[in-house]
Design a protein around this motif. Sequence first.
Motif, PDB file in Angstrom:
ATOM      1  N   ALA A 117     -59.471  68.808  28.065  1.00 53.32           N
ATOM      2  CA  ALA A 117     -60.259  68.748  26.826  1.00 53.32           C
ATOM      3  C   ALA A 117     -61.700  68.302  27.085  1.00 53.32           C
ATOM      4  O   ALA A 117     -62.224  67.432  26.401  1.00 53.32           O
ATOM      5  CB  ALA A 117     -59.576  67.822  25.818  1.00 53.32           C
ATOM      6  N   GLY A 118     -62.333  68.888  28.101  1.00 56.48           N
ATOM      7  CA  GLY A 118     -63.732  68.578  28.387  1.00 56.48           C
ATOM      8  C   GLY A 118     -63.965  67.329  29.211  1.00 56.48           C
ATOM      9  O   GLY A 118     -65.102  66.954  29.470  1.00 56.48           O
ATOM     10  N   VAL A 119     -62.886  66.665  29.616  1.00 57.08           N
ATOM     11  CA  VAL A 119     -63.008  65.485  30.474  1.00 57.08           C
ATOM     12  C   VAL A 119     -62.517  65.872  31.866  1.00 57.08           C
ATOM     13  O   VAL A 119     -61.416  66.392  32.032  1.00 57.08           O
ATOM     14  CB  VAL A 119     -62.187  64.285  29.944  1.00 57.08           C
ATOM     15  CG1 VAL A 119     -62.235  63.115  30.915  1.00 57.08           C
ATOM     16  CG2 VAL A 119     -62.695  63.867  28.573  1.00 57.08           C
ATOM     17  N   PHE A 120     -63.380  65.636  32.857  1.00 59.54           N
ATOM     18  CA  PHE A 120     -63.024  65.916  34.249  1.00 59.54           C
ATOM     19  C   PHE A 120     -62.444  64.644  34.851  1.00 59.54           C
ATOM     20  O   PHE A 120     -63.038  63.577  34.758  1.00 59.54           O
ATOM     21  CB  PHE A 120     -64.262  66.368  35.037  1.00 59.54           C
ATOM     22  CG  PHE A 120     -64.897  67.602  34.457  1.00 59.54           C
ATOM     23  CD1 PHE A 120     -64.380  68.863  34.732  1.00 59.54           C
ATOM     24  CD2 PHE A 120     -66.001  67.501  33.621  1.00 59.54           C
ATOM     25  CE1 PHE A 120     -64.947  70.001  34.178  1.00 59.54           C
ATOM     26  CE2 PHE A 120     -66.582  68.632  33.069  1.00 59.54           C
ATOM     27  CZ  PHE A 120     -66.050  69.883  33.355  1.00 59.54           C
ATOM     28  N   LYS A 121     -61.253  64.783  35.444  1.00 62.93           N
ATOM     29  CA  LYS A 121     -60.590  63.655  36.094  1.00 62.93           C
ATOM     30  C   LYS A 121     -60.638  63.923  37.594  1.00 62.93           C
ATOM     31  O   LYS A 121     -59.978  64.831  38.086  1.00 62.93           O
ATOM     32  CB  LYS A 121     -59.148  63.529  35.621  1.00 62.93           C
ATOM     33  CG  LYS A 121     -59.020  63.264  34.137  1.00 62.93           C
ATOM     34  CD  LYS A 121     -57.561  63.251  33.721  1.00 62.93           C
ATOM     35  CE  LYS A 121     -57.430  63.001  32.232  1.00 62.93           C
ATOM     36  NZ  LYS A 121     -56.017  62.969  31.817  1.00 62.93           N
ATOM     37  N   HIS A 122     -61.467  63.138  38.290  1.00 63.78           N
ATOM     38  CA  HIS A 122     -61.644  63.299  39.734  1.00 63.78           C
ATOM     39  C   HIS A 122     -60.828  62.229  40.448  1.00 63.78           C
ATOM     40  O   HIS A 122     -60.823  61.073  40.024  1.00 63.78           O
ATOM     41  CB  HIS A 122     -63.119  63.127  40.113  1.00 63.78           C
ATOM     42  CG  HIS A 122     -64.064  63.956  39.298  1.00 63.78           C
ATOM     43  ND1 HIS A 122     -64.121  65.321  39.385  1.00 63.78           N
ATOM     44  CD2 HIS A 122     -64.993  63.599  38.367  1.00 63.78           C
ATOM     45  CE1 HIS A 122     -65.058  65.773  38.559  1.00 63.78           C
ATOM     46  NE2 HIS A 122     -65.586  64.747  37.926  1.00 63.78           N
ATOM     47  N   TYR A 123     -60.183  62.621  41.548  1.00 63.11           N
ATOM     48  CA  TYR A 123     -59.340  61.687  42.304  1.00 63.11           C
ATOM     49  C   TYR A 123     -59.834  61.601  43.739  1.00 63.11           C
ATOM     50  O   TYR A 123     -60.003  62.617  44.420  1.00 63.11           O
ATOM     51  CB  TYR A 123     -57.876  62.143  42.267  1.00 63.11           C
ATOM     52  CG  TYR A 123     -57.332  62.161  40.855  1.00 63.11           C
ATOM     53  CD1 TYR A 123     -56.837  60.999  40.272  1.00 63.11           C
ATOM     54  CD2 TYR A 123     -57.350  63.332  40.096  1.00 63.11           C
ATOM     55  CE1 TYR A 123     -56.366  61.005  38.962  1.00 63.11           C
ATOM     56  CE2 TYR A 123     -56.885  63.347  38.790  1.00 63.11           C
ATOM     57  CZ  TYR A 123     -56.387  62.176  38.230  1.00 63.11           C
ATOM     58  OH  TYR A 123     -55.926  62.179  36.934  1.00 63.11           O
TER      59      TYR A 123
END
Length: 190
Positions: free
Chosen positions: A67-73
Amino acid sequence: MSYSVNKTIDCKGLSCPMPIVRTKKAVEEIQPGQVLEVLATDPGSVADVKSWAQRTGHQFIGTQEDAGVFKHYIRKSDENELKPEKKHPHTITNEELQTKLQDKPVILDVREPMEYAFGHIPGAKLVPFGKLEEAIEELKTTHGEQEIHVICRTGNRSDIACQMLTEKGFQHVKNVVPGMAEWSGPVEKQ
């Protein structure tokens, strides 16, 4: 899919360079082997976080979008796997570039398309940082021997782009600092 995340930082609403600044600080606060989750809304963070991790020796695990949020790991590496962060040695100031505009210099704008559309240097070619790798051959054909001036908003993303271009054989690459955030010369909008 579940991940074992040891620390999460919220960079939503922040633009370059802040997601990387906060990522660096957060990585220093976790132990080797632990995983950091970075939440960001800046589309440029997709390429920035991956590039930063690779350049510093940390393991980039991946990015998910929700939903438009990038989750980087990112998994923090052991000390012996880390690489010192480098800066591109050749720079040009905004003012110096402005004096060259009448000569129609090669200017590569590595910001996101929306940033470019809202204001860019006349004649600047848009190649978003995340697409730079796939544009290398075309750039070699069109500008291989020319001096290339690389610009972004603050000089951070363009610094990494300059390093990438130099590694790919470009010999005359300059990072424009401090970048579009402080550009006082002519601007075009799309």
